[in-house]
Design an enzyme around this catalytic site. Sequence first.
Site, mmCIF file in Angstrom:
data_model
loop_
_atom_site.group_PDB
_atom_site.id
_atom_site.type_symbol
_atom_site.label_atom_id
_atom_site.label_comp_id
_atom_site.label_asym_id
_atom_site.label_seq_id
_atom_site.Cartn_x
_atom_site.Cartn_y
_atom_site.Cartn_z
ATOM 1 N N CYS A 1 -31.095 54.197 4.387
ATOM 2 C CA CYS A 1 -30.692 54.347 2.623
ATOM 3 C C CYS A 1 -30.864 52.901 2.002
ATOM 4 O O CYS A 1 -32.104 52.841 1.637
ATOM 5 C CB CYS A 1 -28.994 53.150 3.183
ATOM 6 S SG CYS A 1 -27.803 53.725 1.827
ATOM 7 N N HIS B 1 -26.566 57.091 6.817
ATOM 8 C CA HIS B 1 -25.798 56.508 8.167
ATOM 9 C C HIS B 1 -25.267 58.137 9.035
ATOM 10 O O HIS B 1 -25.826 58.962 8.848
ATOM 11 C CB HIS B 1 -24.984 55.624 7.647
ATOM 12 C CG HIS B 1 -25.161 55.083 6.301
ATOM 13 N ND1 HIS B 1 -25.994 53.657 6.576
ATOM 14 C CD2 HIS B 1 -24.752 55.145 5.071
ATOM 15 C CE1 HIS B 1 -26.595 53.188 5.316
ATOM 16 N NE2 HIS B 1 -25.486 53.802 4.863
#
Length: 479
Positions: free
Chosen positions: A332, A417
Amino acid sequence: MRGILMAGTCSDAGKSLLSAGLCRALARRGVRVAPFKAQNMSNNSMVCADGSEIGRAQFLQAQAAGVEAESAMNPVLLKPGSDRSSHVVLRGRPAGVLRAGEYTTGRAHLAEVAFAAHAELAARFDVVVCEGAGSPAEINLRNGDYTNMGLARAVDIPVALVADIDRGGALASLYGTWGLLDAADRALLDSYVINKFRGDANILEPGLQEITRRTGMRHAGTVGWLQDVWFDGEDALEVGRWRTGHTREDSLTVAVVRFPRISNTTDVDALAAEPGVHVVVTTDPDTCAAADLLVLPGTRATLHDLAWLHERGISQVVARRAVEKRPVLGICGGHQMLGEQITDGVELTGSPPTAGLGLLPHRVTFEEEKTLARPQGSWEGVEVSGYEIHHGRVDVTGGEPFPGGVRVGEVFGTLWHGALEGDVFRRRFLTHVATATGSRWLPDLDAPGYGARREDMLERLADAMESTDLVTALTGHSG
């Protein structure tokens, strides 16, 4: 009893853990149960099946209860963006910013949303297990409180205080909490639980009797020290607790950069759970250079932490690893840093683009609209799934596809994630790392997977609560 509020005499007393255990134990008895936390302050969050974002603790409590997680279980999520402001997620969607000065005065609309969400759950479930936040004795925040006694008063449910005896001062904290509350709030303090107890319970008994005599609160039960049972902290990064304890000569080392604004820290838990993989969380450039795998995790402030990366000298380490073909994984925000350019159109409107590390062929533009998704894909014939929580739009111009991102040489980036929680993908990726670094590490295919270990913990936690009959004492539901 339609519900209960598990409140703590302090943060990290065990509210989340015991609430999860209570959800699992009730579910095993056939009770329809749902978790609830009116307001969570955390940068560790998950995406539900309906695309809403809630705190990770409530997501896992829903798993314990055997129900689908939803936004009503954590209607208000505050994600700290700086020391004096938090981004507000309301019923799973972005809803502006809450400043430090507004904490006691600007939350009336949040309380309304929270109470309405609780009513939804109470109408559909037999029991709603509510988790408080911090301590109900924070009387400086009482006027605007809707997470502790404010919630209990609004929905008329009893409160159980959880005290962590391992910290010391548990009896004083119980009595002090009771003493600081006004009469109306005290009336809802039904019972208390001693958590993390080690030793002879008979020695503790006189103190418990005195607490009950002075306060009128029942001693619902005592939970012993559970060596291998824990719950994801709201922000803590404590991968050591996942370690298997098995030492191997063919170990693999992983260094995770501890950003000042680190978020979704649970991404690396699964790495630490793998036998023979040693994970260290660090800000030391030499440790980052020496590891077999370097991980740049998520961050709540990408540009802020990118500048910090340069200041610490870690950015030079990352660049050198790319040249030496030593694996780097960005997740991310860490993935965004690895690109060519970052333009922040949300918090730094009008500011010029910032150069990234230039190791992956993509450009990032931060936009008001937030991406919340649960994507699926594959890598080297292995199925991969995860979840996305980000404002940055990533435009890739080259490289080799990688789940949720791109790869160039031994530099990998992903916006997903949770992808490493998949046992097959995690072990395949780590095997690739071992090959690239000349390590003899191989996965132990007989070792329990990440999900299996978590399920085992939930079961053992429920067993511990059943063994002291806490479930009946707290909720009135007999086995």
